[in-house]
Scaffold this active site. Sequence first.
Site, PDB file in Angstrom:
ATOM      1  N   ARG A  46       0.857  -1.193   0.000  1.00 31.70           N
ATOM      2  CA  ARG A  46       0.000   0.000   0.000  1.00 31.70           C
ATOM      3  C   ARG A  46       0.895   1.247   0.000  1.00 31.70           C
ATOM      4  NH1 ARG A  46      -1.458   1.722   4.707  1.00 31.70           N
ATOM      5  NH2 ARG A  46      -2.096  -0.309   5.498  1.00 31.70           N
ATOM      6  N   TYR A  98     -17.355  17.323 -14.750  1.00 30.11           N
ATOM      7  CA  TYR A  98     -17.742  15.919 -14.707  1.00 30.11           C
ATOM      8  C   TYR A  98     -18.740  15.688 -13.565  1.00 30.11           C
ATOM      9  CZ  TYR A  98     -17.411  10.955 -13.737  1.00 30.11           C
ATOM     10  OH  TYR A  98     -17.723   9.655 -13.473  1.00 30.11           O
ATOM     11  N   ASP A 170      -8.140  19.665 -13.596  1.00 21.87           N
ATOM     12  CA  ASP A 170      -8.398  18.308 -14.082  1.00 21.87           C
ATOM     13  C   ASP A 170      -7.991  18.286 -15.555  1.00 21.87           C
ATOM     14  OD1 ASP A 170      -9.509  15.999 -15.172  1.00 21.87           O
ATOM     15  OD2 ASP A 170     -11.167  15.979 -13.753  1.00 21.87           O
ATOM     16  N   LYS A 195      -8.758   7.449 -18.918  1.00 19.19           N
ATOM     17  CA  LYS A 195      -9.133   8.003 -20.216  1.00 19.19           C
ATOM     18  C   LYS A 195      -7.920   8.010 -21.165  1.00 19.19           C
ATOM     19  CE  LYS A 195     -12.994   8.348 -18.136  1.00 19.19           C
ATOM     20  NZ  LYS A 195     -13.030   8.997 -16.895  1.00 19.19           N
TER      21      LYS A 195
HETATM   22  C1  LIG Z   1     -12.945  14.922 -16.487  1.00 15.99           C
HETATM   23  C2  LIG Z   1     -13.043  13.733 -15.581  1.00 15.99           C
HETATM   24  N1  LIG Z   1     -12.460  13.776 -14.377  1.00 15.99           N
HETATM   25  C3  LIG Z   1     -12.520  12.724 -13.534  1.00 15.99           C
HETATM   26  C4  LIG Z   1     -13.212  11.572 -13.848  1.00 15.99           C
HETATM   27  C5  LIG Z   1     -13.279  10.433 -12.876  1.00 15.99           C
HETATM   28  O1  LIG Z   1     -12.337   9.464 -13.136  1.00 15.99           O
HETATM   29  P1  LIG Z   1     -12.502   7.901 -12.824  1.00 15.99           P
HETATM   30  O2  LIG Z   1     -13.663   7.408 -13.598  1.00 15.99           O
HETATM   31  O3  LIG Z   1     -11.184   7.326 -13.224  1.00 15.99           O
HETATM   32  O4  LIG Z   1     -12.745   7.781 -11.343  1.00 15.99           O
HETATM   33  C6  LIG Z   1     -13.821  11.473 -15.098  1.00 15.99           C
HETATM   34  C7  LIG Z   1     -14.549  10.248 -15.457  1.00 15.99           C
HETATM   35  O5  LIG Z   1     -15.276  10.205 -16.423  1.00 15.99           O
HETATM   36  C8  LIG Z   1     -13.741  12.586 -15.980  1.00 15.99           C
HETATM   37  O6  LIG Z   1     -14.338  12.560 -17.192  1.00 15.99           O
END
Ligand SMILES: Cc1ncc(COP(=O)(O)O)c(C=O)c1O
Length: 382
Positions: A46, A98, A170, A195
């Site tokens: 961990r 998101y 982000d 992604k």
């Molecule tokens: C812009 C964005 N940030 C964060 C996330 C969350 O990531 P995760 O699905 O890996 O938890 C997503 C998921 O679709 C996203 O599109």
Amino acid sequence: MKFGTKVIHAGIEPDPSTGAVMTPIYQTSTYAQEAPGKHKGYEYARTQNPTRHALEKNLAALENGKFAIAFGSGMAAMDAIIRLLNPGDEVIASNDLYGGAYRQLTKVHERYGLKAHFVDMTDLKAVEKLVNKNTKLFWVETPTNPMLNIVDIKAVCGLAQKHKVLTCVDNTFASPYLQTPLDLGADIVVHSATKYLGGHSDVVLGAVVVKRKKLADDLFFIQNAVGAVPGPHDCFLVLRGIKTLHLRVKRACKNARKIAKFLKQQPQVKKVYYPGFKDHPGHEVAKAQMLDFGGMVSFSLKKDTLANATKILSNTKLFTLAESLGGVESLIGHPATMTHASIPQKERLKVGLTDSLIRLSVGVEDVQDLIEDLGKAIKKIK
Ligand SMILES: Cc1ncc(COP(=O)(O)O)c(C=O)c1O
């Protein structure tokens, strides 16, 4: 190193024990110690894992940061960042973000005394109006999800510095190939590596990248103390995906440009949201802070109904109807009922997220096939 070299070499050495060129998957939960406290830098998985370390070093280099901290998902990475704050602290976030990020701020952290404000981050005056002595963090997405607005990272970071507020960007939609927010003044970059970084729709993983050691120490502490760590196999998959990040994103951008132009010409389409268009309000900022305009395109229909959107969503063959984005294969999604279902309708409509809005994650297939596929589905609408 230039970007195309970093994706393959940064932080990656042949395995010291065998010479294996590809980073091995260290599938172990613990490590032998010679004597109490005498070990090779690894005690318990961990806390430390060599596959994860290789990924973290690579990600830090891609974002021009100094430290990366990997998590089990993008949402776990976000959670770790918010845990840097205290009850009573306030976050100002994009109002077009998101859905899961909105849900986490409002349904999880607000229960522990955090306050979240949502505002159009392209409007700096509106952001500044919300700043008060409790404001500790700006949460920026750009391009935004799913409306593909462009937030001026340098300008928001300038405002944050004036008020001694941290900025987190982000960078999931752009990927570090297109944009490196730490170079523009951001303190923290967060990724859903699920992604573009992973790039093959086969892994869920998150990461945070920073420059400052104090922030990194606090985040490594949370990573270990809370324990939302990714497994070594998942780290390996992201490391492997990253090796072609520049090639995939370049091709996705090229395809997206052609698809956006095609959609604009369709009589059934009301509006195409794509920052590469000269008349997009964020076009100039995108040109300045991004290498290209990304692989995401959203569009709405003149006859703005869920039934019409469904006709398209259910009739594409190459564009798979699915959540997520950033993989080699093209995906089609319906934000109002899928990725953004946790945002109340009233909030959704404020930013233009209507019932007919469709979001495309353009992959790296042959663009002619993609256009034909979309064209056939759009023709189902009279
Ligand atoms: C812009 C964005 N940030 C964060 C996330 C969350 O990531 P995760 O699905 O890996 O938890 C997503 C998921 O679709 C996203 O599109």
